[in-house]
Design a protein around this motif. Structure first.
Motif, mmCIF file in Angstrom:
data_model
loop_
_atom_site.group_PDB
_atom_site.id
_atom_site.type_symbol
_atom_site.label_atom_id
_atom_site.label_comp_id
_atom_site.label_asym_id
_atom_site.label_seq_id
_atom_site.Cartn_x
_atom_site.Cartn_y
_atom_site.Cartn_z
ATOM 1 N N THR A 1 22.929 19.584 60.907
ATOM 2 C CA THR A 1 22.493 18.612 59.906
ATOM 3 C C THR A 1 23.649 17.682 59.563
ATOM 4 N N TYR A 2 23.432 16.396 59.797
ATOM 5 C CA TYR A 2 24.451 15.397 59.485
ATOM 6 C C TYR A 2 24.303 14.937 58.031
ATOM 7 N N ARG A 3 25.428 14.633 57.432
ATOM 8 C CA ARG A 3 25.418 14.051 56.085
ATOM 9 C C ARG A 3 26.083 12.687 56.151
ATOM 10 N N ALA A 4 25.306 11.641 55.888
ATOM 11 C CA ALA A 4 25.844 10.287 55.919
ATOM 12 C C ALA A 4 26.779 10.074 54.736
ATOM 13 N N LEU A 5 27.906 9.426 54.993
ATOM 14 C CA LEU A 5 28.874 9.150 53.935
ATOM 15 C C LEU A 5 28.700 7.701 53.480
ATOM 16 N N LYS A 6 29.626 6.818 53.785
ATOM 17 C CA LYS A 6 29.518 5.442 53.306
ATOM 18 C C LYS A 6 28.436 4.647 54.023
ATOM 19 N N ASN A 7 28.142 4.999 55.282
ATOM 20 C CA ASN A 7 27.125 4.298 56.056
ATOM 21 C C ASN A 7 26.657 5.202 57.183
ATOM 22 N N GLN B 1 29.434 9.823 59.474
ATOM 23 C CA GLN B 1 28.707 11.018 59.065
ATOM 24 C C GLN B 1 29.564 12.256 59.297
ATOM 25 N N GLU B 2 29.218 13.318 58.618
ATOM 26 C CA GLU B 2 29.974 14.562 58.776
ATOM 27 C C GLU B 2 29.033 15.748 58.879
ATOM 28 N N ARG C 1 34.913 21.271 59.550
ATOM 29 C CA ARG C 1 34.401 20.003 59.026
ATOM 30 C C ARG C 1 34.661 18.935 60.081
ATOM 31 N N PHE C 2 33.577 18.441 60.664
ATOM 32 C CA PHE C 2 33.643 17.427 61.715
ATOM 33 C C PHE C 2 33.073 16.114 61.194
ATOM 34 N N ALA C 3 33.486 15.019 61.804
ATOM 35 C CA ALA C 3 32.957 13.711 61.423
ATOM 36 C C ALA C 3 32.751 12.835 62.646
ATOM 37 N N ALA C 4 31.824 11.893 62.517
ATOM 38 C CA ALA C 4 31.612 10.845 63.519
ATOM 39 C C ALA C 4 31.938 9.520 62.861
#
Length: 408
Positions: free
Chosen positions: A271-277, A281-282, A294-297
């Motif tokens: 499950t991705y969680r969108a951050l600023k846009n 996502q993380e 904790r990974f991010a794209a």
């Protein structure tokens, strides 16, 4: 591209293109003066490798499945005189597997080795170029050393395949079909050049859009053909399948692999969680109420800048970041989605995303061809040959103070 007087259809004239010309959008001049009888010892073997992210573009353009689009593209390239057409998914699998192993090593040695974490992905040449030329030493040690799929494919073609065909690497002219222009610059890197053979791993890069332009100029019917195989002994139905490309990037593979290897947890869905846009996502992994991964794209220049700012301030919470220069990822490469007026073709991108999402995903670990090559080509999974063929290094010098920003 074929020599008209040659009795062998697969014979083409040798291309004399210097290194700088080989990465321009212009295609080589294969119509140079030919001899009455061709001497195959003087000819280049022409090989083309197609990036997985390019196939959905051709599928959307042709209104075909990825498999059928691949056959049409392969048939067109061979009608021009190309000897071999490869799908570079096998190189993607190598790159993912090596990135997975490197992340596990960095995670387990983060207290002993400086700059172990975070680890940044290394597949995007635009990001690598920006990191080396603008960011420099504070950032480059964090970049995964696994080569990009393009350059691993270059090693496969100019090393393994060349030996299989009993050819010197400089006798093969290797072209990559890719979604972005930055891959042209990547092909010129000094570490992807073998001086003893005077040969680059990749001699020329053409974008997907440039291939379409050539096809539109030809405007002729061509017979479909299946892609070739590096081993040369694969049945036709096995050469191209809907599993030839994948619907997600390195992040999910490394995340699931790390969960299994480090914490004995089998993750089925993410499950991705969108951050600023939507392009930042993380995802996280919790165990016993504690976040252990904790990974991010981070896609696009603005998100990359924000990410690096956090790193420099010492407020960086991520273990791994998949960094891609183009907003939306590789499908949105300017070499295949940009219109004549320089704007993205949003409708085309949506069609490509639909095609991409329908492609079944196969774990790299299950690719039997990769496992075979680890043994036949690299002498095992942890041999010195692996480091030589599948890994690279980056410039660690301090960035110049007067450099110009690179923007995408």
């Amino acid at each position: 591209m074929k020599c008209e007087n040659c009795t062998k259809k697969e014979c083409i004239k040798k291309t004399n293109i210097d290194d700088q010309q080989s990465v321009t959008p212009d295609t080589p001049d294969f119509n140079s003066e030919h001899e009455e009888k061709c001497d195959t010892s003087a000819h280049k073997v022409l090989a083309v490798s197609i990036c997985p992210q390019s196939l959905p573009y051709f599928a959307a353009k042709f209104n075909l499945s990825v498999t059928d689009a691949s056959k049409r593209l392969c048939g067109f390239l061979k009608s021009l005189g190309v000897h071999y057409v490869f799908d570079s998914t096998i190189a993607v699998d190598f790159s993912i597997l090596e990135s997975q192993k490197e992340f596990i090593h960095r995670y387990r040695h983060q207290k002993q080795e400086e700059h172990s974490l975070p680890m940044f992905a290394s597949a995007c040449p635009g990001w690598i170029r920006y990191a080396e030329r603008v960011l420099g030493n504070p950032v480059t040690p964090h970049i995964c050393t696994a080569k990009s799929p393009q350059q691993i494919m270059g090693s496969l073609v100019k090393d393994y395949f060349a030996r299989q065909q009993n050819l010197s690497p400089d006798k093969i002219f290797h072209i990559i079909v890719a979604p972005c222009y930055d891959k042209k610059l990547e092909a010129l890197r000094e570490d992807f050049y073998t001086a003893s053979y005077n040969s680059h791993d990749v001699d020329c890069v053409l974008t997907s859009g440039e291939i379409i332009q050539i096809m539109e100029q030809k405007k002729e019917f061509v017979k479909e053909a299946v892609v070739d195989n590096l081993f040369g002994e694969i049945k036709e139905e096995d050469t191209v399948s809907d599993g030839a490309t994948r619907s997600d990037g390195y992040l999910e593979y490394i995340f699931k692999y790390a969960a299994r290897e480090l914490f004995d947890m089998d993750i089925k869905e993410i499950t991705y969680r969108a951050l600023k846009n939507k392009d930042f996502q993380e995802i996280t992994l919790e165990k016993n109420g504690e976040i252990v991964l904790r990974f991010a794209a981070a896609y696009g220049f603005r998100n990359i800048q924000n990410m690096i700012l956090k790193l420099k301030k010492g407020k960086f919470p991520y273990h791994f970041v998949e960094v891609l220069a183009c907003p939306g990822g590789c499908l949105n490469g300017k070499g295949q989605t940009q219109t004549e007026d320089g704007k993205p073709d949003k409708a085309l991108l949506r069609r490509m995303e639909e095609v991409y999402a329908e492609i079944p995903v196969q774990l790299p670990e299950t690719n039997t061809h990769v496992q075979r090559l680890y043994q036949e080509w690299l002498n095992g999974t942890d041999s010195p040959k692996v480091l030589e063929a599948l890994h690279t290094t980056y410039s660690t010098a301090e960035p110049p103070t007067d450099n110009m920003d690179i923007k995408w």
